[in-house]
Enzyme design. Structure first.
Site, short mmCIF file in Angstrom:
data_model
loop_
_atom_site.label_atom_id
_atom_site.label_comp_id
_atom_site.label_asym_id
_atom_site.label_seq_id
_atom_site.Cartn_x
_atom_site.Cartn_y
_atom_site.Cartn_z
N ASN A 45 -13.67 -5.88 1.73
CA ASN A 45 -12.71 -6.50 0.82
C ASN A 45 -13.29 -6.64 -0.58
O ASN A 45 -12.63 -6.37 -1.59
CB ASN A 45 -12.31 -7.88 1.33
N HIS A 427 7.20 1.23 -1.11
CA HIS A 427 6.44 0.44 -0.14
C HIS A 427 7.29 0.02 1.04
O HIS A 427 6.80 -0.58 1.99
CB HIS A 427 5.86 -0.79 -0.86
#
Length: 694
Positions: A45, A427
């Site tokens: 991350n 998306h």
């Protein structure tokens, strides 16, 4: 209501606190290899955060931008805050890593450097070096005739300081690039992992013959990986994207990670050539390249150090002996993954590819695994002459190359491939199958909060919805027409679509609850909440007495527990599954339950094509209600957001509730109860009843 900057939490700092909650899993009573996984996730991350967010802030600062967030922190202020936060948290990462590896040693699982091995294992490492490492590593000299080399993003190398054995006063600097084809660790025995750099260090003088090794230091670089593509000027978007991917490899250096106590001259050598700001240099007393810890965490020999493996279940009305189209034609069906299996989603496309009555398959693809059975089914359908239309989002960050591969394969099979809408990312997660039965067309739709990706479906919580209702058929048809053709009308009737329409609908439903004052109730689950207009509307609702519960895994810029937000509670759930579903409940709306591909962020609501789906079916609504109730009752995985932006663990009561484990148990109980029930309608009713009662 007038808002001010102090009513918002900074986006970047909120994200950092999310990642801190990921790291905090190492403090919990989890199996050791599960803790190791969380360290790998935390570091992965952080890599992406530096590649995109920090790199973006650096660009804004260089461009002289003064304010870039709702809280009005300048790019420079944000960069300073980020660096301070991460340099402090680095010590916590080091402590957790050392504690976990010490505990692993008690379980007879070791990470050992070359010098700490016995002679037999050293010999095995030597043999491995000459057979596997030496042929592929790249020794690099840096001097007047050898310029500083190109270093790939996230590449892992060994910097060396050497001298000529015949002339010790002649000191040189170079590096040994460790290719990604090599594993991070050499598994010298079933329970001992040797870091690759310690083997390379041991043999550095054989890599640079005639030279003596004076010092070495492992290091890792991070580059700006964001891409700016001039879509308006692109005649061939695929070609422009391929060029952009090449340019991304040359992005500016934004971070240097290096082992602690590295030779000062080596550090100066690297800094001189990379020109990295000293605050973006992170020195570690532990190993570097920790995302590669998955190699150890996946060791199947030590299953007692892992959580029990859960197998997702397929529940009625889905049945392996029943056509999925027959099931969906009878009723709407909602499944919650990964507790329920992703198999019906795959079967939906697979069955469509083989069904002679199917004339058309339409689908959006955002993130797809490298070996995708779903895409292969689409290729098979196109090869068989079916009309296959696929929207492949080539701009899905870090999946661009994989999506390019599948786009070309689909085109070669005869599918009509759309690359997106200029200026927007697509998306939305939606597929539509059209069957011709006699002289009629039948429509079947799947709408989801998650990707068509069987791998991520095992570890992400998402919601899938199957329907054959006419209003969904009309809107999904319109949506795909918008994608494939020219359209100035980007509005749907039953579904809501962004840009614009989802935000309008959400604000409208918040206003309805606000008008009900103390009777109003809002429950919203999502990944991130950033949009300032929606946050302001929630503040106004709170001040009118509306009770608001937000379940937000990641970024939350809303401040709870203030006078203007005293009726708003925010929690974050972090567990072994990544919470990815977006589910919204508005008590006085009709319908009052929705699922969506969109978070409440400006990028999703204004710069992406997204869908929000109303849920009408009573069984499906009951399922979502139970899902939300469980998450609001969780006192194991949940954290509470405080008004200073920090999070605290929710204290456990007498009844321990882990929402993810509870759902595993619920679904397993239903599956076990129904396994031998041959009456399909009775089984379906019982499944719904059990889920509701539990």
């Amino acid at each position: 209501m007038q808002t001010s900057p102090d009513m918002f939490i900074n986006r970047e700092l909120s994200w950092l606190r999310f990642n801190s909650r990921v790291l905090d899993q190492c403090s919990k009573n989890l199996p050791l290899l599960e803790k190791l996984k969380f360290i790998a996730i935390y570091c992965t991350n952080l890599d992406e955060f530096y590649m995109i967010r920090v790199a973006g802030l650096k660009q804004l600062f260089s461009a002289g931008v003064n304010a870039s967030s709702s809280d009005e922190m300048t790019p420079l202020q944000q960069l300073k805050a980020i660096r301070k936060y991460l340099h402090q948290e680095k010590e916590l990462l080091e402590r957790y890593f050392n504690e976990i590896t010490s505990e692993l040693e008690k379980e007879n699982l070791f990470i050992k450097h070359y010098e700490n091995l016995d002679e037999n294992l050293k010999q095995k490492c030597d043999e491995y070096f000459f057979s596997n490492i030496f042929p592929v590593i790249v020794p690099i000299a840096v001097d007047a005739t050898h310029p500083f080399p190109h270093l790939n993003n996230l590449s892992f190398s060994l910097a060396v300081k050497i001298c000529d054995k015949a002339h010790p006063e002649l000191v040189k600097f170079g590096m040994i690039r460790i290719p990604r084809v090599l594993p991070r660790f050499y598994e010298v025995s079933a329970n001992i992992y040797v870091p690759i750099e310690s083997i390379v260090h041991q043999h550095a003088e054989e890599i640079f013959p005639g030279y003596k090794l004076l010092a070495s230091a492992a290091f890792r670089v991070t580059r700006n990986a964001d891409m700016v593509i001039e879509e308006e000027e692109a005649d061939d978007f695929m070609m422009i994207l391929e060029q952009g991917l090449k340019l991304r490899r040359k992005g500016a250096f934004v971070r240097l990670q290096i082992q602690k106590d590295a030779d000062e001259q080596i550090v100066e050598f690297l800094n001189t050539h990379m020109k990295i700001f000293h605050k973006d240099v992170y020195e570690y007393s532990i190993l570097l390249n920790l995302p590669s810890l998955w190699q150890i965490a996946g060791n199947k020999t030590f299953t007692h150090l892992l959580s029990p493996l859960y197998t997702p279940k397929t529940l009625p009305p889905f049945d392996e002996n029943l056509s999925i189209f027959d099931a969906v034609e009878k009723e709407d069906i909602l499944i919650i993954q990964p507790f329920e299996s992703f198999d019906p989603v795959y079967k939906f496309i697979k069955e469509a590819s083989k069904d002679p009555e199917v004339i058309s398959i339409r689908m959006t693809l955002y993130r797809v695994e490298k070996n995708s059975n779903i895409v292969q089914a689409l290729i098979d359908a196109a090869s068989d002459g079916k009309q296959v239309t696929v929207m492949v989002e080539l701009k899905a960050r870090f999946d661009e190359e994989n999506n390019l591969h599948w786009a070309k394969a689909l085109e070669n099979a005869g599918a009509h491939v759309i690359y997106g809408i200029t200026g927007f990312k697509v998306h939305a997660k939606v597929s539509q199958v059209i069957r011709k039965q006699g002289d009629k067309l039948k429509f079947y739709m799947h709408l989801s909060t998650g990707n068509y990706n069987a791998s991520s479906a095992k570890i992400y919580t998402d919601v899938s919805y199957f329907t054959s209702k006419a209003e969904f058929a009309r809107d999904t048809t319109s949506f795909f027409h918008i994608l494939s053709g020219f359209s100035k009308n980007r509005r749907l009737q039953t579904l809501s679509m962004s840009p614009n329409q989802i935000k309008e609908k959400v604000l409208e439903m918040i206003r309805i609850e606000t008008s009900k004052k103390n009777e109003g109730v809002i429950v919203a689950k999502m990944n991130s909440l950033v949009d300032s207009d929606i946050i302001q509307a929630l503040y106004e609702a709170s001040m009118e007495g509306v009770q608001i519960d937000l379940i937000i895994r990641g970024i939350c810029c809303l401040k709870p527990d203030e006078e203007y937000s005293k009726n708003i509670r925010v929690r974050s759930i972090i567990g072994k599954y990544l919470e990815h579903a977006r589910v919204f409940y508005f008590k006085h709306s009709e319908p009052n339950y929705f699922i969506s591909s969109a978070d409440w962020m400006p990028r999703n609501l204004e710069r992406r094509l997204e869908l929000m789906t109303p849920i009408y079916d009573e069984r499906s609504k009951a399922k979502l209600a139970q899902f939300l109730r469980l998450q609001l009752s969780d006192n194991v995985l949940a954290y509470k957001l405080k008004n200073n932006g920090e999070y605290e663990k929710i204290p456990s009561s007498e009844k321990i509730i882990d929402s993810q484990q509870t759902l595993e148990e619920y679904v397993s109980k239903i599956y076990k109860t129904l396994k031998k029930d041959t009456d399909q309608s009775r089984a379906t009713h019982l499944a719904s009843k059990l889920f509701k009662e539990n």
